[in-house]
Design a protein around this motif. Structure first.
Motif, PDB file in Angstrom:
ATOM      1  N   LYS A  61       0.854  -1.299  -0.192  1.00  0.00           N
ATOM      2  CA  LYS A  61      -0.022   0.044   0.160  1.00  0.00           C
ATOM      3  C   LYS A  61       0.951   1.375   0.112  1.00  0.00           C
ATOM      4  CE  LYS A  61      -4.106   1.392   2.524  1.00  0.00           C
ATOM      5  NZ  LYS A  61      -4.834   1.286   3.759  1.00  0.00           N
ATOM      6  N   LEU A  62       0.292   2.085  -0.663  1.00  0.00           N
ATOM      7  CA  LEU A  62       1.351   3.581  -0.776  1.00  0.00           C
ATOM      8  C   LEU A  62       0.972   4.560   0.634  1.00  0.00           C
ATOM      9  CD1 LEU A  62       2.808   5.489  -2.423  1.00  0.00           C
ATOM     10  CD2 LEU A  62       0.655   6.510  -3.166  1.00  0.00           C
ATOM     11  N   CYS A  63       2.102   4.776   1.007  1.00  0.00           N
ATOM     12  CA  CYS A  63       2.391   5.873   1.987  1.00  0.00           C
ATOM     13  C   CYS A  63       2.546   7.079   1.336  1.00  0.00           C
ATOM     14  CB  CYS A  63       3.334   5.604   3.179  1.00  0.00           C
ATOM     15  SG  CYS A  63       3.473   3.911   3.754  1.00  0.00           S
ATOM     16  N   PHE A  64       1.633   7.993   1.615  1.00  0.00           N
ATOM     17  CA  PHE A  64       1.649   9.262   0.895  1.00  0.00           C
ATOM     18  C   PHE A  64       2.733  10.109   0.920  1.00  0.00           C
ATOM     19  CE2 PHE A  64      -3.369   9.397   0.904  1.00  0.00           C
ATOM     20  CZ  PHE A  64      -3.348   8.446  -0.014  1.00  0.00           C
ATOM     21  N   TYR A  65       3.409   9.995   2.006  1.00  0.00           N
ATOM     22  CA  TYR A  65       4.602  10.735   2.239  1.00  0.00           C
ATOM     23  C   TYR A  65       5.885  10.143   1.697  1.00  0.00           C
ATOM     24  CZ  TYR A  65       5.914   7.071   5.668  1.00  0.00           C
ATOM     25  OH  TYR A  65       6.156   5.886   6.132  1.00  0.00           O
ATOM     26  N   CYS A  66       5.650   8.914   1.179  1.00  0.00           N
ATOM     27  CA  CYS A  66       7.206   8.258   0.556  1.00  0.00           C
ATOM     28  C   CYS A  66       7.761   8.847  -0.488  1.00  0.00           C
ATOM     29  CB  CYS A  66       6.590   6.971   0.214  1.00  0.00           C
ATOM     30  SG  CYS A  66       7.856   5.759  -0.160  1.00  0.00           S
ATOM     31  N   GLY A  67       9.074   8.927  -0.277  1.00  0.00           N
ATOM     32  CA  GLY A  67      10.008   9.300  -1.170  1.00  0.00           C
ATOM     33  C   GLY A  67      11.075   8.219  -1.564  1.00  0.00           C
ATOM     34  N   CYS A  68      10.686   6.742  -1.162  1.00  0.00           N
ATOM     35  CA  CYS A  68      11.542   5.685  -1.715  1.00  0.00           C
ATOM     36  C   CYS A  68      11.197   5.086  -3.129  1.00  0.00           C
ATOM     37  CB  CYS A  68      11.375   4.616  -0.700  1.00  0.00           C
ATOM     38  SG  CYS A  68      11.719   5.117   0.976  1.00  0.00           S
ATOM     39  N   ASN A  69      11.950   4.601  -3.658  1.00  0.00           N
ATOM     40  CA  ASN A  69      12.042   3.934  -4.930  1.00  0.00           C
ATOM     41  C   ASN A  69      10.993   2.506  -4.617  1.00  0.00           C
ATOM     42  OD1 ASN A  69      12.242   3.374  -7.801  1.00  0.00           O
ATOM     43  ND2 ASN A  69      13.602   1.726  -7.109  1.00  0.00           N
ATOM     44  N   LYS A  70       9.743   2.560  -4.810  1.00  0.00           N
ATOM     45  CA  LYS A  70       8.957   1.404  -4.665  1.00  0.00           C
ATOM     46  C   LYS A  70       8.023   1.041  -5.648  1.00  0.00           C
ATOM     47  CE  LYS A  70       6.374   5.079  -3.409  1.00  0.00           C
ATOM     48  NZ  LYS A  70       6.832   6.470  -3.404  1.00  0.00           N
ATOM     49  N   VAL A  71       7.325  -0.025  -5.470  1.00  0.00           N
ATOM     50  CA  VAL A  71       6.131  -0.469  -6.510  1.00  0.00           C
ATOM     51  C   VAL A  71       5.104  -1.284  -5.565  1.00  0.00           C
ATOM     52  CG1 VAL A  71       5.836  -2.267  -8.297  1.00  0.00           C
ATOM     53  CG2 VAL A  71       7.970  -1.468  -8.185  1.00  0.00           C
ATOM     54  N   ILE A  72       4.021  -0.569  -5.509  1.00  0.00           N
ATOM     55  CA  ILE A  72       2.769  -0.923  -5.025  1.00  0.00           C
ATOM     56  C   ILE A  72       1.845  -1.956  -5.716  1.00  0.00           C
ATOM     57  CG2 ILE A  72       0.535  -0.276  -3.808  1.00  0.00           C
ATOM     58  CD1 ILE A  72       3.147   1.281  -2.948  1.00  0.00           C
ATOM     59  N   THR A  73       1.898  -3.093  -4.972  1.00  0.00           N
ATOM     60  CA  THR A  73       1.409  -4.255  -5.454  1.00  0.00           C
ATOM     61  C   THR A  73       0.965  -5.265  -4.402  1.00  0.00           C
ATOM     62  OG1 THR A  73       1.600  -6.247  -7.346  1.00  0.00           O
ATOM     63  CG2 THR A  73       3.408  -5.518  -5.868  1.00  0.00           C
ATOM     64  N   GLY A 108      16.588  -3.137   2.558  1.00  0.00           N
ATOM     65  CA  GLY A 108      15.958  -1.845   2.546  1.00  0.00           C
ATOM     66  C   GLY A 108      14.847  -2.108   1.452  1.00  0.00           C
ATOM     67  N   GLY A 109      13.976  -0.998   1.311  1.00  0.00           N
ATOM     68  CA  GLY A 109      12.823  -0.889   0.275  1.00  0.00           C
ATOM     69  C   GLY A 109      12.284   0.438   0.113  1.00  0.00           C
ATOM     70  N   GLY A 110      11.101   0.642  -0.449  1.00  0.00           N
ATOM     71  CA  GLY A 110      10.137  -0.608  -0.441  1.00  0.00           C
ATOM     72  C   GLY A 110      10.182  -1.378   0.889  1.00  0.00           C
ATOM     73  N   THR A 111       9.580  -2.434   0.802  1.00  0.00           N
ATOM     74  CA  THR A 111       9.184  -3.152   2.316  1.00  0.00           C
ATOM     75  C   THR A 111       9.928  -4.473   2.163  1.00  0.00           C
ATOM     76  OG1 THR A 111       6.977  -2.082   2.233  1.00  0.00           O
ATOM     77  CG2 THR A 111       7.344  -3.957   3.644  1.00  0.00           C
ATOM     78  N   PRO A 112      10.973  -5.018   2.498  1.00  0.00           N
ATOM     79  CA  PRO A 112      11.586  -6.004   2.535  1.00  0.00           C
ATOM     80  C   PRO A 112      10.444  -7.180   3.027  1.00  0.00           C
ATOM     81  CG  PRO A 112      13.216  -4.501   3.459  1.00  0.00           C
ATOM     82  CD  PRO A 112      11.846  -3.774   3.144  1.00  0.00           C
ATOM     83  N   ILE A 145      11.596  -3.137   8.812  1.00  0.00           N
ATOM     84  CA  ILE A 145      10.391  -3.882   8.812  1.00  0.00           C
ATOM     85  C   ILE A 145       9.213  -3.137   8.771  1.00  0.00           C
ATOM     86  CG2 ILE A 145       8.980  -5.441  10.544  1.00  0.00           C
ATOM     87  CD1 ILE A 145      11.588  -6.815  11.214  1.00  0.00           C
ATOM     88  N   ASP A 146       8.154  -3.638   8.236  1.00  0.00           N
ATOM     89  CA  ASP A 146       6.860  -2.812   8.153  1.00  0.00           C
ATOM     90  C   ASP A 146       5.999  -3.769   8.914  1.00  0.00           C
ATOM     91  OD1 ASP A 146       4.227  -1.979   8.029  1.00  0.00           O
ATOM     92  OD2 ASP A 146       4.368  -1.451   5.707  1.00  0.00           O
ATOM     93  N   PRO A 147       5.448  -3.529  10.340  1.00  0.00           N
ATOM     94  CA  PRO A 147       4.817  -4.479  11.145  1.00  0.00           C
ATOM     95  C   PRO A 147       3.382  -4.909  10.524  1.00  0.00           C
ATOM     96  CG  PRO A 147       5.033  -2.112  11.873  1.00  0.00           C
ATOM     97  CD  PRO A 147       5.742  -2.192  10.628  1.00  0.00           C
ATOM     98  N   ARG A 148       3.013  -3.972   9.407  1.00  0.00           N
ATOM     99  CA  ARG A 148       1.637  -4.517   8.955  1.00  0.00           C
ATOM    100  C   ARG A 148       1.898  -5.734   7.983  1.00  0.00           C
ATOM    101  NH1 ARG A 148       0.285   1.057   5.718  1.00  0.00           N
ATOM    102  NH2 ARG A 148       2.580   0.509   5.360  1.00  0.00           N
ATOM    103  N   SER A 149       3.240  -5.968   7.689  1.00  0.00           N
ATOM    104  CA  SER A 149       3.384  -7.094   6.579  1.00  0.00           C
ATOM    105  C   SER A 149       4.339  -8.053   7.261  1.00  0.00           C
ATOM    106  CB  SER A 149       4.078  -6.388   5.326  1.00  0.00           C
ATOM    107  OG  SER A 149       5.397  -5.897   5.416  1.00  0.00           O
ATOM    108  N   ASN A 182      -2.168   7.845   4.936  1.00  0.00           N
ATOM    109  CA  ASN A 182      -2.313   6.436   4.553  1.00  0.00           C
ATOM    110  C   ASN A 182      -1.432   5.278   4.678  1.00  0.00           C
ATOM    111  OD1 ASN A 182      -4.249   5.226   2.699  1.00  0.00           O
ATOM    112  ND2 ASN A 182      -2.805   4.821   1.108  1.00  0.00           N
ATOM    113  N   ARG A 183      -1.225   5.518   6.168  1.00  0.00           N
ATOM    114  CA  ARG A 183      -0.316   4.405   7.025  1.00  0.00           C
ATOM    115  C   ARG A 183      -1.106   4.027   8.372  1.00  0.00           C
ATOM    116  NH1 ARG A 183       5.541   2.655   6.546  1.00  0.00           N
ATOM    117  NH2 ARG A 183       5.864   1.471   8.366  1.00  0.00           N
ATOM    118  N   VAL A 184      -1.985   3.402   8.481  1.00  0.00           N
ATOM    119  CA  VAL A 184      -2.514   3.041   9.634  1.00  0.00           C
ATOM    120  C   VAL A 184      -2.098   1.840  10.170  1.00  0.00           C
ATOM    121  CG1 VAL A 184      -4.682   2.784  10.918  1.00  0.00           C
ATOM    122  CG2 VAL A 184      -4.909   4.347   9.092  1.00  0.00           C
TER     123      VAL A 184
HETATM  124  S1  SF4 Z   1       5.978   0.869   3.144  1.00  0.00           S
HETATM  125 FE1  SF4 Z   1       8.129   2.336   2.981  1.00  0.00          FE
HETATM  126  S2  SF4 Z   1       8.718   2.253   0.862  1.00  0.00           S
HETATM  127 FE2  SF4 Z   1       6.499   1.454   1.001  1.00  0.00          FE
HETATM  128  S3  SF4 Z   1       5.113   3.167   0.484  1.00  0.00           S
HETATM  129 FE3  SF4 Z   1       5.369   3.219   2.815  1.00  0.00          FE
HETATM  130  S4  SF4 Z   1       7.082   4.543   3.232  1.00  0.00           S
HETATM  131 FE4  SF4 Z   1       7.357   3.945   1.051  1.00  0.00          FE
END
Ligand code: SF4
Length: 454
Positions: A61-73, A108-112, A145-149, A182-184
């Motif tokens: 899921k996209l976190c709106f503040y994110c400046g990382c290189n990521k693919v939402i899927t 790192g990521g993204g979300t490892p 780690i993203d605790p949601r995943s 967008n990160r609850v």
């Molecule tokens: S989980 Fe991390 S990399 Fe993924 S959208 Fe959110 S802030 Fe960006």
């Protein structure tokens, strides 16, 4: 408060756009195309231990503040395909680094933790088989780690794979802020992770917080700070939200009028510094805090703190090999970055070509300035006589232009210059990026592409 000084009017005056100086030149100065030969030569001549960084770009899921290189899927199979491309890239480097030992690893990521347990096992097996990674050698093996995943079972699996350091993105514990970005994620979820990580005896737990997010108030942010202090992680990163909607499309979902004012943002930073130092944390550089017993705090006290593309580090003297889409490597005066998007990255790797998009071979002047900037940003002090001897230069003559640009900082009490040293004074510490920028020859019209320094 800490050894960081606080003068709001000076902070506001010098709060310019500037690089974070995780390298010099910075990634925005890399040029395309990058030939393979300088990379191969650097890898051949360097005998430094290697640190590995692996970029895993997928997020649910996209976190709106994110400046990382990521693919939402939501497609888990994409990670399988990505690992196949990554294995090709790893095999390309295998003969090039065969004479070297691998030290630390950071995912790192993204979300490892988008990766399943099976996929994570596959990744570690690849690194052990082809690059000689030894997870039992006592090196830092860390993961974001993203605790949601990440279930608690997956956390236990990570420990069994050899990970010994974990880093969690908390950002803010208040629900209205979490909805706005967008990160609850419930605090109970983070708390359960921290408790489990302690039970599993991870060596270090890091928590990230961000100030300047939409809907943040001073009162609400104080709650986030209190909660983090109660969780008592080993390290804390306190980052400024960089609102650059022209660069990061997701940030266009954040309305300007939902952002805190500069005044409020600075007040949050000040409160954060106070709360963490009052709680016994040692301020590290410009945006980190660590328990005095933590390795990062120990190396800072020993004057050995370093910086690489992941920020402040204990092992920055290693050569850094970045693998995966958008990863950056730095080996013996050569910096190169992989293709940012997964498709061109994978196409090149699967065709057994180094998936490199751009890079630079540092000139002698680049190396001198990189060394100087690293000293200031890590230690806030430079012995100019020792530095001049090390590089065989007449310091005042060589840096005549930079020293002129530094004069306003001196006049305002942010920096002191003596015959033998340049010192960043307490009130200058938060502005050390601005101070370093006076030595940066690449900064000109592109400066506003960087975030503000505070
Ligand atoms: S989980 Fe991390 S990399 Fe993924 S959208 Fe959110 S802030 Fe960006």
């Amino acid at each position: 408060m800490s050894n960081i000084g606080w003068q709001p009017e000076l902070i506001t005056r010098y709060n310019i756009h500037g690089p974070r100086y995780t390298s010099y030149p910075t990634a925005l100065s890399l040029v395309s195309p990058m030939l393979e030969q300088p990379i191969l030569s650097a890898l051949a001549r360097s005998s430094q231990q290697l640190s590995l960084y692996i970029h895993l770009p997928f997020c649910h899921k996209l976190c709106f503040y994110c400046g990382c290189n990521k693919v939402i899927t939501r497609h888990q199979w994409k990670a399988d395909d990505y690992l196949t491309a990554l294995e090709h890239e790893i095999k390309l480097y295998k003969p090039l680094i065969a004479h070297r030992t691998v030290g630390s690893l950071h995912l790192g990521g993204g979300t490892p933790t988008f990766l399943t347990e099976v996929q994570l096992t596959r990744l570690i097996n690849m690194l052990e088989t082809h690059l000689g990674l030894n997870v039992n050698a006592g090196h830092e093996i860390s993961i974001e780690i993203d605790p949601r995943s990440c279930t608690l079972e997956k956390l236990a699996h990570l420990k069994s794979l050899g990970f010994n350091r974990v880093s969690y993105g908390v950002q803010d514990v208040n629900e209205d802020v979490q909805i706005a970005i967008n990160r609850v994620q419930e605090s109970s979820m983070v708390a359960a992770h921290i408790a489990m990580a302690r039970t599993l005896c991870f060596d270090s737990i890091n928590l990230d917080l961000i100030y300047g997010l939409p809907m943040q108030t001073l009162t609400g942010f104080a709650r986030s700070l209190a909660q983090v202090v109660e969780w008592a992680p080993d390290r804390i990163s306190l980052f400024s939200y960089a609102h650059l909607p022209s660069r990061f499309a997701g940030q266009r979902k954040i309305k300007n009028d939902s952002l805190p004012s500069t005044e409020h943002k600075l007040a949050m930073l000040q409160l954060g510094i106070e709360k963490f130092t009052d709680a016994g944390y040692q301020a590290i550089g410009m945006d980190h805090f660590a328990k005095p017993t933590d390795e990062l705090a120990r190396v800072q006290r020993a004057g050995k703190l370093q910086r690489n593309f992941q920020g402040y580090t204990t092992h920055g003297s290693n050569a850094l090999l970045g693998l995966g889409a958008s990863s950056i490597s730095q080996v013996d005066g050569v910096i190169w970055q992989n293709e940012k998007d997964v498709k061109p990255y994978s196409d090149l790797a699967l065709a057994n070509k180094l998936p490199v998009a751009k890079g630079v071979t540092l000139s002698v002047d680049d190396r001198i300035r990189a060394d100087l900037i690293a000293e200031l940003i890590c230690h806030f002090e430079l012995n100019t006589q020792a530095f001049a001897c090390k590089w065989g230069i007449d310091f005042e003559h060589y840096f005549a232009d930079s020293l002129v640009r530094l004069q306003p900082f001196v006049r305002d009490g942010l920096v002191s210059i003596s015959e033998s040293s340049i010192r960043v004074l307490p009130v200058g510490k938060l502005l050390v990026r601005s101070i370093c920028s006076t030595f940066d020859l690449y900064l000109h019209e592109g400066q506003t592409r960087y975030s503000k320094v505070v």
